[in-house]
Design an enzyme around this catalytic site. Sequence first.
Site, PDB file in Angstrom:
ATOM      1  N   GLY A  31       3.661  40.551  -7.221  1.00 40.47           N
ATOM      2  CA  GLY A  31       2.762  41.233  -6.286  1.00 40.47           C
ATOM      3  C   GLY A  31       3.211  41.077  -4.843  1.00 40.47           C
ATOM      4  O   GLY A  31       4.351  40.719  -4.566  1.00 40.47           O
ATOM      5  N   HIS A  34       6.739  44.909  -1.425  1.00 42.32           N
ATOM      6  CA  HIS A  34       7.377  45.415  -0.209  1.00 42.32           C
ATOM      7  C   HIS A  34       8.449  46.420  -0.626  1.00 42.32           C
ATOM      8  O   HIS A  34       8.594  46.724  -1.827  1.00 42.32           O
ATOM      9  CB  HIS A  34       7.961  44.262   0.614  1.00 42.32           C
ATOM     10  N   HIS A  37      10.634  45.674  -3.695  1.00 41.67           N
ATOM     11  CA  HIS A  37      10.031  45.934  -5.010  1.00 41.67           C
ATOM     12  C   HIS A  37       9.985  47.438  -5.296  1.00 41.67           C
ATOM     13  O   HIS A  37      10.241  47.884  -6.410  1.00 41.67           O
ATOM     14  CB  HIS A  37       8.581  45.432  -5.045  1.00 41.67           C
ATOM     15  N   GLN A  61       6.465  28.727 -12.734  1.00 41.60           N
ATOM     16  CA  GLN A  61       7.723  28.689 -11.973  1.00 41.60           C
ATOM     17  C   GLN A  61       7.573  28.035 -10.603  1.00 41.60           C
ATOM     18  O   GLN A  61       8.507  28.052  -9.816  1.00 41.60           O
ATOM     19  CB  GLN A  61       8.343  30.082 -11.881  1.00 41.60           C
ATOM     20  N   SER A 187      11.366  40.051   1.547  1.00 46.41           N
ATOM     21  CA  SER A 187      10.863  39.002   0.651  1.00 46.41           C
ATOM     22  C   SER A 187       9.394  38.778   0.953  1.00 46.41           C
ATOM     23  O   SER A 187       8.983  38.843   2.125  1.00 46.41           O
ATOM     24  CB  SER A 187      11.644  37.702   0.909  1.00 46.41           C
TER      25      SER A 187
HETATM   26  O1  PAF Z   1      11.241  37.577  -8.917  1.00 45.48           O
HETATM   27  C1  PAF Z   1      10.031  37.413  -9.157  1.00 45.48           C
HETATM   28  O2  PAF Z   1       9.155  37.971  -8.493  1.00 45.48           O
HETATM   29  C2  PAF Z   1       9.614  36.496 -10.285  1.00 45.48           C
HETATM   30  O3  PAF Z   1      10.462  35.420 -10.403  1.00 45.48           O
HETATM   31  C3  PAF Z   1       9.475  37.240 -11.644  1.00 45.48           C
HETATM   32  C4  PAF Z   1      10.799  37.803 -12.106  1.00 45.48           C
HETATM   33  C5  PAF Z   1       8.461  38.365 -11.517  1.00 45.48           C
HETATM   34  C6  PAF Z   1       8.982  36.272 -12.721  1.00 45.48           C
HETATM   35  O4  PAF Z   1       7.741  35.733 -12.399  1.00 45.48           O
END
Ligand code: PAF
Length: 283
Positions: A31, A34, A37, A61, A187
Site C-alpha cells: 500500500g 506511488h 507501484h 517481514q 519509495s
Molecule cells: O516490496 C514490497 O512491498 C513487499 O516486500 C512485498 C513484495 C509486497 C511483500 O510483502
Amino acid sequence: MEIIRQASLLHPLLSEYRDQGFSCGFVPTMGNLHAGHLALVDAAAERCDKVVVSVFVNPLQFGPNEDLATYPNTPEDDENALSAHGTAVLYRPSVEDVYPVGLESQTRVEVPGLSDILCGQSRPGHFIGVTTVVNRLFNQVQAEKAFFGKKDYQQYLIIRKMVSDLAMNIEVVGIDTVRLDNGLAMSSRNNYLSASEQAQAAWLYQVIQDTARQYQDDPSSASAILDRGVDELEKKGFVADYLTIRRQSDLNEPQAGDVELVVLAAAWLGKTRLIDNLEFVLT
Ligand code: PAF
C-alpha cells in the site's frame, strides 16, 4: 474495480476470469502507492488481461524495532489510484486471512544464502517474511505473471530464485525503478523524510552512479572506489550500511569475465533506511 478482503471470495472471481480465458497479472504491495507501484500496475495491464493488486502490510517481514506500527497507510488514495490505472481486483486481506494459523505457526519459506547477505544481514528474518507472504499470495491469486520493482533488487532476485527452486508456475517480471527528477528512487519510506532530507537523499543515487562510472573506467580499483563512495555518502550526511558491486545474476562478488553487474547501496538518513541500485554492463 472489485475490492476483496477475503481469500475465499477471491477464488471464485479469479476462476471465473480463467474460465473466460483471461490472463492475470499480479502486483503484490504494502500500500501507500506511488508512481513506482503504478508503473508495475501499468506493466501488468500491458501484458495481462486482468490485473490483481494486493495491499497487505506483512508483519512477518518487519523486525521487532522496525516501522510496522508506523508504516504509511493511505487506503482511499490507493483505491483511487488503482482504479484509475485499470486494476480489476484489489485484494486487501486481513492478517488473519493471510496467516489463519497465526504468525508463529505459519510455515516459512526461505531462500538460503541470497536472503542472508546485504539487506538480509542488517534485517535478519526480513526476506523469510517476504518469501513466505509472496508464496502464500501467489497461491491465493494464481496469476500467470507477477511484477516486482527493481528498486528492491535483492528481493526481486530472491523471488525469482524461490519461483525457480520450487518450480512455481508463475513468471516474475522485474520493472525499472521510477525516480523523482532529482534521481531519488520512489519509495513509501520517502514519506518519513523532511523536504530538506528528500533533497539530501538524492545523493544516494548520485554516489551509486559515480561508483558505477569509476568502476567501468578501472575495475581493478574496486576497493578504493567503494571506500571513496562510502566517504562521500558520510560527507552528505548518510550513515552507510553497505555500498557494493555485485553480479546481477546472484549478487555474488564479481569474478574475472563477469560483465553484468549492479551497484547496490543501503544507507540511513536520520531515522530512515534507504536502498537503491544501478545495473551496468562492463564493456
Ligand atoms: O516490496 C514490497 O512491498 C513487499 O516486500 C512485498 C513484495 C509486497 C511483500 O510483502
